[in-house]
Design an enzyme around this catalytic site. Structure first.
Site, PDB file in Angstrom:
ATOM      1  N   GLU A   1     -27.097 -22.129  33.840  1.00  0.00           N
ATOM      2  CA  GLU A   1     -28.472 -22.481  33.467  1.00  0.00           C
ATOM      3  C   GLU A   1     -29.063 -23.500  34.438  1.00  0.00           C
ATOM      4  O   GLU A   1     -30.247 -23.448  34.760  1.00  0.00           O
ATOM      5  CB  GLU A   1     -28.505 -23.036  32.042  1.00  0.00           C
ATOM      6  CG  GLU A   1     -28.201 -22.006  30.961  1.00  0.00           C
ATOM      7  CD  GLU A   1     -29.179 -20.841  30.990  1.00  0.00           C
ATOM      8  OE1 GLU A   1     -30.399 -21.089  31.135  1.00  0.00           O
ATOM      9  OE2 GLU A   1     -28.728 -19.686  30.885  1.00  0.00           O
TER      10      GLU A   1
ATOM     11  N   SER B   1     -15.529 -18.818  51.601  1.00  0.00           N
ATOM     12  CA  SER B   1     -16.206 -17.575  51.211  1.00  0.00           C
ATOM     13  C   SER B   1     -15.590 -16.293  51.767  1.00  0.00           C
ATOM     14  O   SER B   1     -15.591 -15.276  51.082  1.00  0.00           O
ATOM     15  CB  SER B   1     -17.680 -17.645  51.618  1.00  0.00           C
ATOM     16  OG  SER B   1     -18.352 -18.616  50.847  1.00  0.00           O
TER      17      SER B   1
ATOM     18  N   HIS C   1     -21.843 -10.909  39.219  1.00  0.00           N
ATOM     19  CA  HIS C   1     -20.943 -11.370  40.278  1.00  0.00           C
ATOM     20  C   HIS C   1     -21.231 -12.833  40.616  1.00  0.00           C
ATOM     21  O   HIS C   1     -20.316 -13.639  40.774  1.00  0.00           O
ATOM     22  CB  HIS C   1     -21.094 -10.521  41.533  1.00  0.00           C
ATOM     23  CG  HIS C   1     -20.303 -11.039  42.691  1.00  0.00           C
ATOM     24  ND1 HIS C   1     -18.932 -10.899  42.783  1.00  0.00           N
ATOM     25  CD2 HIS C   1     -20.679 -11.726  43.798  1.00  0.00           C
ATOM     26  CE1 HIS C   1     -18.501 -11.468  43.883  1.00  0.00           C
ATOM     27  NE2 HIS C   1     -19.539 -11.979  44.534  1.00  0.00           N
ATOM     28  N   SER C   2     -22.496 -13.164  40.728  1.00  0.00           N
ATOM     29  CA  SER C   2     -22.928 -14.545  40.975  1.00  0.00           C
ATOM     30  C   SER C   2     -24.381 -14.642  40.546  1.00  0.00           C
ATOM     31  O   SER C   2     -24.964 -13.679  40.027  1.00  0.00           O
ATOM     32  CB  SER C   2     -22.786 -14.905  42.459  1.00  0.00           C
ATOM     33  OG  SER C   2     -23.759 -14.211  43.225  1.00  0.00           O
TER      34      SER C   2
END
Length: 472
Positions: free
Chosen positions: A149, A235, A364-365
């Site tokens: 959020e 990453s 996923h993100s």
């Protein structure tokens, strides 16, 4: 061509003289070679071991007999002796099938209602440990919700949740030793949470402030902690697997009572580093536990477009690695499998592969909308009916170790602590721009000094393009 034949003739003569091979490469000699047999008792005790493990430092030329076939008395079978190992032979031309007709079964302990399956083989969990495991799973849920959020409100730039995979996070962490070195992918914050990474430390990293151990250079959720033996997340996919093999081998060389543990998603198994990491660990007999979260989706790419094999578990066998498939939504099964794998890795000095079957409930993100490639009712089904946190809670409650009052208090406190951590993290100053140019070279090269000067001049010239309070 004439020169080549002359050199070949000289080579043959030299080999005949030095190695006493009188019959080598006789011109136009196509007659069958004699077959020499040896009984089982004459075979080395390591004949059936891995050629790498048993003959790593031996030459293939040390055999005293020139035989190519070795007869086995037990079943009248024969073996072909190659530098790559002794193998049986058959006169039948037959390809091995692409996969078994029956899939590898999935180990589980709890059914969907949180009840122990009769005759289950698992490691008992005490009340204290079970309650802590559930508390951490619930806290991870709250943390994911609030940080997600916060990203949607524009307070942080990026976030990635572990919704649906909480059992893999917490149960695996509970099964490890604090001395075990963890090399995560990016969906394992629960391992750090279990090891003592505070909510404030999570918030500082996501906001990239002065208290962030990475000095604000990484994206949010790229956590790391030297204190907790948790490598900083990077990453690029699967790069941590060959590194884990190296870490495991280092622990072995130092005779440490510990192993390396690394995580990866099903999509990462399509990377070359997955195969390099497993093969390296197998050949070097490094104590590494590979944990693959098979959640069915690599962002929007379904597993049917990733591989045709029976999942990931069979890939371990291909590299000579002991493997198991486990229900990743069953905390007791994950705990038992990881603890057993860890014991094997450390005591037997070997790698182990665990395929944890699960489902990524969240996107996923924050950069992804998974409803574009999978049905909303599918997501809802896994969120409500196959929820690993609810499943473990039922078992803990049935044992009389948890109550509705405990639940309300835990979630309320976790939410309060997280909101306070976020507010505090927002108030911290950001890292100065000079940190972009530090910690690589002992003495900065001229080109970096020029870049640093150019950036300072740009900020001073256009301060309106940078956040209030931004400093050089």
């Amino acid at each position: 061509m004439a020169i080549w034949f002359a050199r070949s003739k000289n080579l043959v003569s030299s080999l005949r003289h030095n190695l006493n091979l009188s019959a080598i490469l006789n011109k136009c000699d196509y007659s069958p070679r004699p077959i020499f047999f040896s009984t089982t008792s004459q075979l080395s005790s390591t004949s059936f071991l891995s050629p790498v493990a048993s003959l790593r430092h031996e030459s293939t030329a040390v055999e005293t007999q020139p035989d190519h076939l070795v007869q086995i008395d037990e079943d009248d079978g024969q073996e072909l002796d190659f530098p790559g190992g002794k193998v049986g032979y058959t006169s039948e031309m037959k390809f091995i099938p692409e996969s078994s007709s029956r899939r590898i079964p999935c180990y589980r302990v709890l059914d969907e209602d949180g009840r122990i399956i009769p005759d289950s083989d698992f490691i008992p969990v005490s009340e204290k440990l079970a309650v802590r495991m559930y508390e951490q799973m619930a806290t991870l849920q709250v943390m994911d919700h609030i940080f997600y959020e916060a990203q949607r409100q524009g307070r942080i730039s990026f976030y990635l949740t572990s919704v649906g995979e909480e059992a893999i996070n917490i149960a695996s962490a509970a099964a490890l030793s604090p001395d075990d070195v963890v090399l995560p992918q990016y969906r394992e914050p629960g391992v750090l949470l279990w090891r003592g990474f505070t909510l404030e430390e999570f918030a500082n990293q996501c906001f990239g402030n002065k208290a962030d151990y990475g000095k604000g250079r990484q994206m949010p959720i790229h956590y790391g902690s030297n204190r907790l033996n948790y490598f900083t997340i990077s990453s690029p996919i699967a790069t941590q697997l060959p590194q884990a093999a190296g870490v495991g081998y280092s622990l072995k060389m130092d005779k440490k009572n510990a192993c390396a543990v690394t995580f990866i998603g099903d999509g990462g198994t399509s990377e070359g580093d997955f195969h390099a990491g497993l093969n390296f660990a197998a050949v070097m007999e490094a104590p590494v536990v590979f944990i693959c979260r098979n959640n069915g989706w690599a962002i929007s790419t379904h597993i049917s477009e990733q591989f045709r094999s029976d999942g990931i578990v069979v890939k371990g066998q291909a590299y000579g690695i002991r493997s198991i498939r486990v229900d990743g939504n069953d905390a007791l099964a994950v705990y038992t499998a990881v603890r057993s794998a860890r014991e094997m890795a450390v005591t037997e000095q070997r790698p182990v592969l665990i395929e944890a079957m699960t489902y990524r409930v969240g996107h996923h993100s924050t950069s992804d909308d998974s409803t574009k490639y999978r049905a909303a009712d599918e997501i809802q089904y896994w969120k409500m009916s196959r929820n690993p946190v609810n499943r473990f809670r039922k078992w803990v409650e049935d044992n009389g170790w948890w109550s509705e009052e405990d639940e309300s208090k835990l979630r309320s406190n976790a939410r309060k602590q997280l909101l306070q951590a976020i507010q505090a993290a927002e108030k911290w100053e950001k890292q100065p721009l000079t940190e972009l140019f530090n910690d690589v070279y002992d003495v900065k090269p001229k080109n970096l000094e020029e870049q640093e000067l150019g950036l300072k001049e740009l900020v001073e010239k256009q301060p309106q393009d940078y956040p209030p309070g931004f400093h050089i």
